[in-house]
Design a protein around this motif. Structure first.
Motif, PDB file in Angstrom:
ATOM      1  N   ALA A  61      -3.795  -2.167   3.896  1.00 28.99           N
ATOM      2  CA  ALA A  61      -4.222  -0.204   3.535  1.00 28.99           C
ATOM      3  C   ALA A  61      -5.729   0.455   2.889  1.00 28.99           C
ATOM      4  CB  ALA A  61      -2.964   0.828   2.676  1.00 28.99           C
ATOM      5  N   TRP A  62      -6.087   1.037   3.298  1.00 28.47           N
ATOM      6  CA  TRP A  62      -7.331   1.066   2.789  1.00 28.47           C
ATOM      7  C   TRP A  62      -7.800   2.642   2.836  1.00 28.47           C
ATOM      8  CZ3 TRP A  62     -10.490   3.539   6.310  1.00 28.47           C
ATOM      9  CH2 TRP A  62     -10.084   2.978   7.619  1.00 28.47           C
ATOM     10  N   VAL A  63      -8.759   3.144   1.701  1.00 31.28           N
ATOM     11  CA  VAL A  63      -9.468   4.510   1.764  1.00 31.28           C
ATOM     12  C   VAL A  63     -10.630   4.204   0.971  1.00 31.28           C
ATOM     13  CG1 VAL A  63      -8.439   5.284  -0.578  1.00 31.28           C
ATOM     14  CG2 VAL A  63      -8.728   7.364   1.229  1.00 31.28           C
ATOM     15  N   VAL A  64     -11.575   4.788   2.487  1.00 32.64           N
ATOM     16  CA  VAL A  64     -13.006   5.008   2.107  1.00 32.64           C
ATOM     17  C   VAL A  64     -13.686   7.065   1.627  1.00 32.64           C
ATOM     18  CG1 VAL A  64     -15.873   4.405   2.227  1.00 32.64           C
ATOM     19  CG2 VAL A  64     -13.417   3.781   2.965  1.00 32.64           C
ATOM     20  N   MET A  65     -12.964   6.330   0.096  1.00 22.37           N
ATOM     21  CA  MET A  65     -13.621   7.801  -0.579  1.00 22.37           C
ATOM     22  C   MET A  65     -15.879   8.357  -0.609  1.00 22.37           C
ATOM     23  SD  MET A  65     -10.594   9.370  -1.027  1.00 22.37           S
ATOM     24  CE  MET A  65     -11.085   9.969  -2.856  1.00 22.37           C
ATOM     25  N   PRO A  66     -15.468   9.381  -1.378  1.00 23.12           N
ATOM     26  CA  PRO A  66     -17.444  10.039  -0.783  1.00 23.12           C
ATOM     27  C   PRO A  66     -18.191   8.779  -1.430  1.00 23.12           C
ATOM     28  CG  PRO A  66     -16.031  12.222  -0.781  1.00 23.12           C
ATOM     29  CD  PRO A  66     -15.223  10.625  -0.772  1.00 23.12           C
ATOM     30  N   ASP A 112     -11.061  -5.337  -9.654  1.00 21.21           N
ATOM     31  CA  ASP A 112      -9.300  -5.881  -8.437  1.00 21.21           C
ATOM     32  C   ASP A 112      -8.225  -6.205  -9.498  1.00 21.21           C
ATOM     33  OD1 ASP A 112      -8.888  -8.758  -9.276  1.00 21.21           O
ATOM     34  OD2 ASP A 112     -10.878  -8.330  -9.897  1.00 21.21           O
ATOM     35  N   ARG A 113      -6.751  -5.632  -8.872  1.00 20.77           N
ATOM     36  CA  ARG A 113      -5.950  -5.873  -9.705  1.00 20.77           C
ATOM     37  C   ARG A 113      -4.756  -7.019  -8.613  1.00 20.77           C
ATOM     38  NH1 ARG A 113      -0.428  -3.479 -10.494  1.00 20.77           N
ATOM     39  NH2 ARG A 113      -1.200  -1.375  -8.924  1.00 20.77           N
ATOM     40  N   ALA A 114      -4.146  -8.154  -9.370  1.00 21.88           N
ATOM     41  CA  ALA A 114      -3.284  -8.384  -8.156  1.00 21.88           C
ATOM     42  C   ALA A 114      -1.835  -7.466  -8.007  1.00 21.88           C
ATOM     43  CB  ALA A 114      -2.713  -9.872  -8.944  1.00 21.88           C
ATOM     44  N   ILE A 115      -1.251  -7.705  -7.361  1.00 21.65           N
ATOM     45  CA  ILE A 115      -0.517  -6.809  -6.974  1.00 21.65           C
ATOM     46  C   ILE A 115       1.184  -8.147  -7.422  1.00 21.65           C
ATOM     47  CG2 ILE A 115       1.557  -5.433  -5.754  1.00 21.65           C
ATOM     48  CD1 ILE A 115      -1.795  -4.045  -6.602  1.00 21.65           C
ATOM     49  N   ARG A 116       2.193  -7.879  -8.321  1.00 26.84           N
ATOM     50  CA  ARG A 116       2.994  -8.451  -8.021  1.00 26.84           C
ATOM     51  C   ARG A 116       3.696  -8.176  -7.692  1.00 26.84           C
ATOM     52  NH1 ARG A 116       2.228  -5.503 -13.096  1.00 26.84           N
ATOM     53  NH2 ARG A 116       4.354  -4.520 -12.499  1.00 26.84           N
ATOM     54  N   ARG A 117       4.598  -8.554  -7.094  1.00 27.63           N
ATOM     55  CA  ARG A 117       5.674  -9.280  -6.242  1.00 27.63           C
ATOM     56  C   ARG A 117       7.185  -8.379  -6.373  1.00 27.63           C
ATOM     57  NH1 ARG A 117       3.785 -11.746  -2.085  1.00 27.63           N
ATOM     58  NH2 ARG A 117       2.368 -13.362  -2.739  1.00 27.63           N
ATOM     59  N   GLU A 118       7.225  -7.667  -7.361  1.00 23.89           N
ATOM     60  CA  GLU A 118       8.705  -6.872  -7.638  1.00 23.89           C
ATOM     61  C   GLU A 118       7.995  -5.378  -7.306  1.00 23.89           C
ATOM     62  OE1 GLU A 118       6.602  -7.604 -12.222  1.00 23.89           O
ATOM     63  OE2 GLU A 118       7.293  -9.115 -10.334  1.00 23.89           O
ATOM     64  N   GLU A 119       6.194  -5.170  -6.869  1.00 25.75           N
ATOM     65  CA  GLU A 119       5.758  -4.064  -6.816  1.00 25.75           C
ATOM     66  C   GLU A 119       6.164  -3.509  -5.725  1.00 25.75           C
ATOM     67  OE1 GLU A 119       2.073  -3.093  -8.868  1.00 25.75           O
ATOM     68  OE2 GLU A 119       1.799  -4.504  -9.542  1.00 25.75           O
ATOM     69  N   ASN A 120       5.927  -2.946  -5.522  1.00 24.38           N
ATOM     70  CA  ASN A 120       6.637  -1.995  -3.906  1.00 24.38           C
ATOM     71  C   ASN A 120       5.386  -1.517  -3.490  1.00 24.38           C
ATOM     72  OD1 ASN A 120       6.903  -0.597  -1.874  1.00 24.38           O
ATOM     73  ND2 ASN A 120       9.025   0.770  -2.381  1.00 24.38           N
ATOM     74  N   LEU A 121       4.616  -2.582  -2.827  1.00 28.56           N
ATOM     75  CA  LEU A 121       3.792  -2.019  -1.365  1.00 28.56           C
ATOM     76  C   LEU A 121       3.474  -1.130  -1.016  1.00 28.56           C
ATOM     77  CD1 LEU A 121       2.828  -5.639  -0.114  1.00 28.56           C
ATOM     78  CD2 LEU A 121       2.251  -4.428  -1.575  1.00 28.56           C
ATOM     79  N   LEU A 122       4.806  -0.291  -0.926  1.00 32.88           N
ATOM     80  CA  LEU A 122       4.097   0.950  -0.015  1.00 32.88           C
ATOM     81  C   LEU A 122       4.092   2.576  -0.817  1.00 32.88           C
ATOM     82  CD1 LEU A 122       7.433   1.110   2.428  1.00 32.88           C
ATOM     83  CD2 LEU A 122       5.070   1.142   2.785  1.00 32.88           C
ATOM     84  N   THR A 123       4.804   2.007  -1.864  1.00 28.92           N
ATOM     85  CA  THR A 123       4.588   2.296  -3.343  1.00 28.92           C
ATOM     86  C   THR A 123       2.818   2.537  -3.639  1.00 28.92           C
ATOM     87  OG1 THR A 123       6.410   2.825  -3.809  1.00 28.92           O
ATOM     88  CG2 THR A 123       4.800   3.756  -4.975  1.00 28.92           C
ATOM     89  N   VAL A 124       2.388   1.160  -3.382  1.00 30.12           N
ATOM     90  CA  VAL A 124       0.649   1.170  -3.828  1.00 30.12           C
ATOM     91  C   VAL A 124       0.467   1.990  -2.552  1.00 30.12           C
ATOM     92  CG1 VAL A 124      -1.196  -0.923  -4.133  1.00 30.12           C
ATOM     93  CG2 VAL A 124       1.557  -0.796  -4.844  1.00 30.12           C
ATOM     94  N   ALA A 125       0.418   1.541  -1.897  1.00 32.40           N
ATOM     95  CA  ALA A 125      -0.414   1.859  -0.347  1.00 32.40           C
ATOM     96  C   ALA A 125      -0.631   3.922  -0.484  1.00 32.40           C
ATOM     97  CB  ALA A 125       0.579   1.366   0.868  1.00 32.40           C
ATOM     98  N   ARG A 126       1.004   4.003  -0.310  1.00 30.31           N
ATOM     99  CA  ARG A 126       0.903   5.333  -0.443  1.00 30.31           C
ATOM    100  C   ARG A 126      -0.206   6.568  -1.718  1.00 30.31           C
ATOM    101  NH1 ARG A 126       6.678   4.997   0.469  1.00 30.31           N
ATOM    102  NH2 ARG A 126       6.988   5.275   2.221  1.00 30.31           N
ATOM    103  N   TYR A 127      -0.189   5.634  -2.402  1.00 29.68           N
ATOM    104  CA  TYR A 127      -1.233   6.291  -3.635  1.00 29.68           C
ATOM    105  C   TYR A 127      -2.533   5.937  -3.472  1.00 29.68           C
ATOM    106  CZ  TYR A 127      -3.281   5.965  -8.069  1.00 29.68           C
ATOM    107  OH  TYR A 127      -4.673   6.501  -9.441  1.00 29.68           O
ATOM    108  N   ILE A 128      -3.101   4.802  -2.528  1.00 32.29           N
ATOM    109  CA  ILE A 128      -4.071   4.721  -2.123  1.00 32.29           C
ATOM    110  C   ILE A 128      -4.719   5.408  -0.986  1.00 32.29           C
ATOM    111  CG2 ILE A 128      -5.049   3.211  -0.441  1.00 32.29           C
ATOM    112  CD1 ILE A 128      -3.924   1.006  -2.069  1.00 32.29           C
ATOM    113  N   ILE A 129      -3.715   5.614  -0.136  1.00 35.24           N
ATOM    114  CA  ILE A 129      -4.211   6.708   0.923  1.00 35.24           C
ATOM    115  C   ILE A 129      -3.867   8.038   0.406  1.00 35.24           C
ATOM    116  CG2 ILE A 129      -3.432   5.324   2.950  1.00 35.24           C
ATOM    117  CD1 ILE A 129      -1.328   6.293   3.100  1.00 35.24           C
TER     118      ILE A 129
END
Length: 152
Positions: A61-66, A112-129
């Motif tokens: 997932a990615w987002v490019v902000m200004p 950079d932040r390593a994402i822990r295995r127990e973190e929900n990737l969809l939640t992280v992706a939603r936060y990003i976008i």
């Protein structure tokens, strides 16, 4: 005692592990809103795609902000510094050529932040976008041109 620069502090404890998922952030020099023009932002996106083609990292997932980007990746055949050096230097060359300018595009370093295995990737992706929504740029994320996620 002298204090270390913020960029050096960002490097403290950095570890690159193939197969690990990371959230990466880079900021433009002096927070210049270079990517307010979506066409310029697409030149950064081209580098995300090239990193995948080269086998350096898989974009999740990615987002490019200004004035910055957030990039969720699974690191592959690269280290974090190699991946970010390639992405930032190539995009700077492309963007400076496109805009007919020269000089710095990016601030030194990256976060950079390593994402822990127990973190929900969809939640992280939603936060990003959702960044453009939180910044008040758009009412619906689909109205913002510079984001993507593999789940959508």
């Amino acid at each position: 005692m002298p204090t270390r620069s913020h960029a050096n502090q960002l490097r403290t404890g950095r570890h690159s592990q193939s197969g690990q998922i990371y959230l990466l952030t880079a900021v433009t020099h002096l927070r210049e809103p270079v990517f307010s023009d979506w066409r310029v932002g697409r030149l950064v996106v081209d580098q995300f795609r090239l990193a995948s083609t080269e086998g350096r990292a898989e974009s999740l997932a990615w987002v490019v902000m200004p004035d910055h980007f957030h990039w969720l990746v699974e690191l592959q055949n690269s280290t974090l510094p190699e991946l970010m050096l390639a992405t930032k230097s190539r995009s700077a060359r492309e963007i400076n050529a496109y805009l007919g300018r020269s000089g710095k595009l990016w601030q030194k370093g990256f976060h950079d932040r390593a994402i822990r295995r127990e973190e929900n990737l969809l939640t992280v992706a939603r936060y990003i976008i959702a960044n453009p929504l939180r910044a008040g740029f758009v009412r619906r994320v689909h109205d913002y041109p510079l984001w993507d996620a593999i789940w959508l």
